[in-house]
Enzyme design. Structure first.
Site, PDB file in Angstrom:
ATOM      1  N   VAL A   8      -8.460   8.947   7.609  1.00 39.97           N
ATOM      2  CA  VAL A   8      -9.722   9.632   7.332  1.00 39.97           C
ATOM      3  C   VAL A   8     -10.888   8.737   7.732  1.00 39.97           C
ATOM      4  O   VAL A   8     -10.853   7.515   7.574  1.00 39.97           O
ATOM      5  CB  VAL A   8      -9.835  10.005   5.838  1.00 39.97           C
ATOM      6  CG1 VAL A   8     -11.093  10.838   5.588  1.00 39.97           C
ATOM      7  CG2 VAL A   8      -8.598  10.763   5.378  1.00 39.97           C
TER       8      VAL A   8
ATOM      9  N   TYR B 111       0.841  -1.201   0.000  1.00 41.68           N
ATOM     10  CA  TYR B 111       0.000   0.000   0.000  1.00 41.68           C
ATOM     11  C   TYR B 111       0.876   1.252   0.000  1.00 41.68           C
ATOM     12  O   TYR B 111       0.637   2.196  -0.760  1.00 41.68           O
ATOM     13  CB  TYR B 111      -0.905  -0.019   1.227  1.00 41.68           C
ATOM     14  CG  TYR B 111      -1.824   1.172   1.343  1.00 41.68           C
ATOM     15  CD1 TYR B 111      -2.987   1.260   0.580  1.00 41.68           C
ATOM     16  CD2 TYR B 111      -1.545   2.204   2.234  1.00 41.68           C
ATOM     17  CE1 TYR B 111      -3.842   2.348   0.688  1.00 41.68           C
ATOM     18  CE2 TYR B 111      -2.395   3.296   2.360  1.00 41.68           C
ATOM     19  CZ  TYR B 111      -3.534   3.357   1.582  1.00 41.68           C
ATOM     20  OH  TYR B 111      -4.378   4.443   1.696  1.00 41.68           O
TER      21      TYR B 111
END
Length: 246
Positions: free
Chosen positions: A187, A154
């Site tokens: 987030v 990632y």
């Protein structure tokens, strides 16, 4: 760029950062194509826009499929007559992706990096064809600016998005197209639900997780600031929005 009367395509627009950005763009007078592989989520975003008297339409799009991407951008031009903004936001996360099964990590590369490259390429070609210029914004991550042992693939994908976007700064002078990247910290989106609801509630109570509206505000800033090309916006809980030095 003044957002009023512009046309945007937002991938991953069915939830999280994508949905918040769709609403922010519509509030400023844009018409938006909400692109998402999840038809129900995408339609919910369109319904929210309609409730605010804005203009948005849904396009089902699997960002790993070139034909889907091409159709989505072509649809924006067919429906609204122009393409001014592409927010390549669709993505997936993961934890320990340093796995023996290539299916576990190749999907991350396919969605978080390859699809961003493909979408940028297609959007830029459409913008060049219309001759109007435009803005492309790619969602990276704070993790793309440094190592992450728990999610090395990632981190690699997001670092690729950062340097890919930086490398296209020349398009501003060549075609009046600005390509930028955003790098948010954690987030509060469906992707974060893997942390568990109890952990999420703790983070929210302590103001240790960003609301998606804060990222949407960063996207708006990058669209409106004509000086930004090849820029990387860092968005953190403590320091808010700022730019990474080139």
């Amino acid at each position: 760029m003044d957002i009023i009367d512009k046309v945007a395509v937002v991938s991953g627009g069915g939830s999280g950062i994508g949905r918040a950005t769709v609403l922010a763009l519509v509030e400023r007078g844009a018409s938006v194509v909400v692109a998402d592989v999840d038809e129900a989520a995408g339609q919910r975003t369109v319904d929210l826009v309609a409730g605010r008297k804005g203009t948005a339409v849904f396009a089902r799009c699997d960002v790993t499929e070139i034909d889907d991407l091409s159709r989505t951008f072509a649809f924006a031009i067919e429906r609204f007559g122009q393409l001014d903004v592409a927010f390549n936001n669709a993505g997936v996360g993961g934890e320990d992706l340093f796995a023996d099964d290539p299916g576990d990590w190749k999907r991350v590369i396919d969605i978080d990096l390859t699809a961003v490259i493909d979408a940028t390429r297609i959007a830029v070609r459409e913008m060049e064809r219309t001759g109007r210029g435009g803005v492309v914004i790619n969602t990276a991550s704070l993790i793309g600016l440094g190592p992450m042992a728990d999610a090395p693939v990632y981190a690699a994908a997001k670092a690729g998005v950062v340097n890919f976007s930086r490398s296209l700064a020349y398009l501003k002078e060549e075609s009046c197209i600005r390509v930028n990247a955003i790098c948010p910290e954690l987030v509060d989106t469906p992707m974060a639900h893997g942390l568990g609801e109890e952990r999420l509630e703790d983070l929210r109570a302590a103001d240790e997780i960003l609301p998606p509206e804060e990222i949407a505000a960063g996207v708006v800033e990058l669209i409106e600031d004509d000086s930004r090309a090849g820029a990387v916006m860092r968005i953190t809980i403590r320091d808010g929005r700022g730019y990474v030095p080139t």
